[in-house]
Design an enzyme around this catalytic site. Structure first.
Site, PDB file in Angstrom:
ATOM      1  N   ASP A 302       0.668  -1.151   0.043  1.00  0.00           N
ATOM      2  CA  ASP A 302      -0.073   0.011   0.056  1.00  0.00           C
ATOM      3  C   ASP A 302       0.891   1.263   0.156  1.00  0.00           C
ATOM      4  O   ASP A 302       1.911   1.154   0.491  1.00  0.00           O
ATOM      5  CB  ASP A 302      -0.779  -0.093   1.192  1.00  0.00           C
ATOM      6  CG  ASP A 302      -1.871   1.022   1.448  1.00  0.00           C
ATOM      7  OD1 ASP A 302      -2.833   1.255   0.358  1.00  0.00           O
ATOM      8  OD2 ASP A 302      -1.834   1.776   2.141  1.00  0.00           O
ATOM      9  N   GLU A 336       1.957  -0.395  -5.006  1.00  0.00           N
ATOM     10  CA  GLU A 336       0.643   0.773  -5.221  1.00  0.00           C
ATOM     11  C   GLU A 336       1.124   2.063  -5.352  1.00  0.00           C
ATOM     12  O   GLU A 336       1.518   2.782  -4.468  1.00  0.00           O
ATOM     13  CB  GLU A 336      -0.386   0.837  -4.319  1.00  0.00           C
ATOM     14  CG  GLU A 336      -1.743   1.611  -4.699  1.00  0.00           C
ATOM     15  CD  GLU A 336      -2.497   2.320  -3.229  1.00  0.00           C
ATOM     16  OE1 GLU A 336      -3.511   2.752  -3.723  1.00  0.00           O
ATOM     17  OE2 GLU A 336      -1.585   2.359  -2.275  1.00  0.00           O
TER      18      GLU A 336
END
Length: 604
Positions: A302, A336
């Site tokens: 993330d 990401e």
């Protein structure tokens, strides 16, 4: 010879049996031997899939929704899904052709946070307090281990979603005000309050000298704000070192641009001081243990662009080494890095400067929306794939990128198409969505299906509005949605294995599995234009050299013409849709496609 391809809404044919048998893997091969590009990935928020154990709905906490976070009528709170439910539904995923399951984070979260009246819960998993435990709303560490083992027994991999950028919002600023970002220049580490304040942290040479000896001199975290931890939340983070505010940047909220993109708090979440050697070592230990103890097969990381590159240059090789030591080859790590346009160059830079082996292909998602949803020319696709050379390793890296159409942050592809075309009919929305998934499943990359897309879910927006449950929902803003391809609503269970999108994805997964060209083959662009219409590409089998031609029509009008093929390819058969059986002339094959239709043609 040109054959009619029929209507775009007709289900496409499954692969011929001889195709599947010809390309069957060796009997000794296991899931561990598959390369990242061979996977078909299912992305799921455990809270929004299936509720297998209602006894854990409140996570063992007492009180009301603002205490335990469970409210099945609220889109921003725990709705009840868990690991037991996922385990019980593995048949549903396996039969669709899923080979890898990617979880949203399942670590223990702060149950509820946010200002009064704007509270929401940690059902999504990104507000971690304990990096060593499964959130009790989802189950236990033992249940997670059992899930991984059950998936592996079926030949399915498990990817964890991990976070190194931040933890839950625990640290407060006693002089916070609006918590706006305070810069390195105006609020240096060497003074308290501002550049003219009293001297602190004597001898600290700044965060670019990343040695333990230098960071031993950083002892006061109050250079920008006066930090404090509420008494009720002292010591709640695990491992224990995470409770010390010296391991956080403490500079206020990011605006996602410039310096504060790395140093600012992500919407108030405690931003880890990832330049600090103790933080680097601690994160390596935390996530290395998950590899070793649970034998997971990969990580989605993330907020990767909000962490300094030097952190990744240490962390990523360490994860690869831990996986290798655990006997897990082909461990897949993808970061990401958010981008809103088909800009592969922005993604590719992180494979160079941060050494990421792969990134989530946001550029692919943007290209799909621009061409299938917004009427841009198919030259968008041609440019996207031309830029594969920009990745470190070029096409060998690009082919491993997880491609997707929408997700829990962006929203569902169908919802974005509907927003761009407010008057679109349900049938046309289904046709466009089917075409997008055909491109996802056959073009280069490792396709990621967002949970619920296979059941025709159509979101009203992004974020919380695109996180519907597959088990019966009690959230009104979900239940009033018109789904595609079904009369069902989200108020009912949606595990229909006859849904037209489930069937289409199952067929495409079978074709992909039976033909190595569609997962491991080189891709060659064959046709495109500056208007909606034809995009064509060939995938070349890496062993036999067999060409598989992919034909897509992104327009609402039927199209026909001739497309370039290899001169050696003279006869074709349809793997899906209808294909001309013979070339018109050496190197030229006739095609005809209905609106938003596609065909997959194998050279003989």
């Amino acid at each position: 010879m040109v054959l009619s391809l029929g209507t775009a809404t007709a289900c496409h044919a499954a692969p011929a049996p001889e195709t599947a048998s010809r390309a069957a893997p060796a009997a000794t091969a296991t899931y561990l031997d598959r390369l990242p590009q061979e996977e078909v990935v299912y992305f799921v928020l455990p809270d929004r899939f299936e509720n297998g154990d209602p006894s854990n709905d409140t996570g063992g906490l007492s009180g009301g929704p603002l205490d335990h976070g469970f409210d099945p009528t609220h889109k921003g709170f725990y709705n009840g899904g868990d690991l037991k439910g996922l385990t019980e539904r593995l048949d549903y995923l396996e039969e669709m052709g899923i080979t890898a399951i990617w979880f949203a984070p399942i670590f223990k979260n702060k149950p509820v946070q946010g200002p009064p009246g704007l509270e929401s819960a940690g059902y999504h998993g990104y507000w971690v307090t304990d990096f060593t435990s499964i959130d009790p709303h989802f189950g236990t560490n033992e249940e997670f281990k059992a899930f991984v083992e059950a998936a592996h027994a079926r030949g399915m991999k498990v990817y964890m979603d991990i976070i190194t950028n931040h933890t839950a919002d625990v640290i407060k600023y006693s002089n916070g005000g609006d918590y706006s970002y305070r810069s390195l220049a105006d609020y240096p580490y060497s003074t308290r309050g501002d550049a003219n304040g009293p001297r602190i942290n004597e001898g600290f040479l700044g965060d670019t000298v990343r040695t333990a000896e230098n960071f031993d001199k950083l002892t006061d975290p109050n250079y920008a704000y006066d930090v404090m931890i509420p008494e009720a939340e002292q010591g709640i983070k695990v491992p224990g070192w995470l409770n010390d505010p010296i391991y956080y940047h403490n500079r206020g909220d990011t605006t996602f641009e410039g310096e504060n993109s790395l140093y600012g708090d992500f919407v108030g979440l405690d931003d880890l001081f990832t330049e600090h050697p103790r933080v680097v070592d601690g994160m390596i230990e935390i996530f290395g243990d998950w590899i070793e103890d649970y034998r997971v097969d990969g990580f989605r990381i993330d907020t990767a662009r909000h962490v300094n590159n030097e952190f990744w240059q240490q962390f990523l090789p360490a994860m690869e080494a831990r996986a290798e030591a655990a006997g897990i080859p082909n461990f897949h790590v993808f970061g990401e890095v958010f981008v809103e346009k088909p800009d592969a160059g922005y993604l590719a830079r992180y494979t160079h400067m941060a050494d990421f082996p792969a990134l989530l292909d946001f550029a692919f998602a943007a290209a799909a929306l621009e061409t299938i949803g917004k009427g841009e020319g198919t030259d968008v696709w041609a440019r996207l794939f031309e830029d594969d050379v920009l990745y470190e390793g070029g096409y060998d890296t690009a082919i491993t990128l997880p491609t997707f159409l929408g997700n829990h942050d962006l929203g569902r592809f169908s919802g974005m198409v509907k927003a761009a075309n407010p008057d679109i009919s349900n049938d046309e929305l289904l046709a466009r969505t089917r075409l997008a998934h055909a491109m996802l499943m056959t073009l280069r990359g490792s396709p990621v299906i967002y949970s619920g897309d296979e059941q025709g879910f159509v979101s009203d927006g992004n974020d919380q509005l695109a996180r519907e449950t597959l088990f019966p929902s009690r959230v009104e803003v979900y239940n009033d949605n018109d789904l595609m391809g079904t009369d069902a609503t989200t108020a009912e269970a949606n595990f229909d294995q006859q849904h037209p999108l489930y069937v289409e994805l199952r067929n495409l997964a079978a074709i992909r599995k039976a033909n190595a060209a569609l997962s491991k083959g080189r891709q060659v662009t064959r046709g495109y234009g500056t208007e909606p219409g034809l995009f064509a590409a060939s995938r070349i089998d890496p062993v036999s050299g067999t060409e598989i031609l992919l034909l897509f029509n992104t327009s609402g009008e039927a199209i026909r013409g001739n497309v370039l093929v290899d001169v050696a390819s003279t006869e074709f058969r349809a793997l899906s849709g209808n294909c001309a059986t013979n070339v018109t002339a050496p190197g030229s094959l006739a095609y005809e496609l209905a609106p938003f239709d596609y065909a997959i043609c194998e050279a003989q």
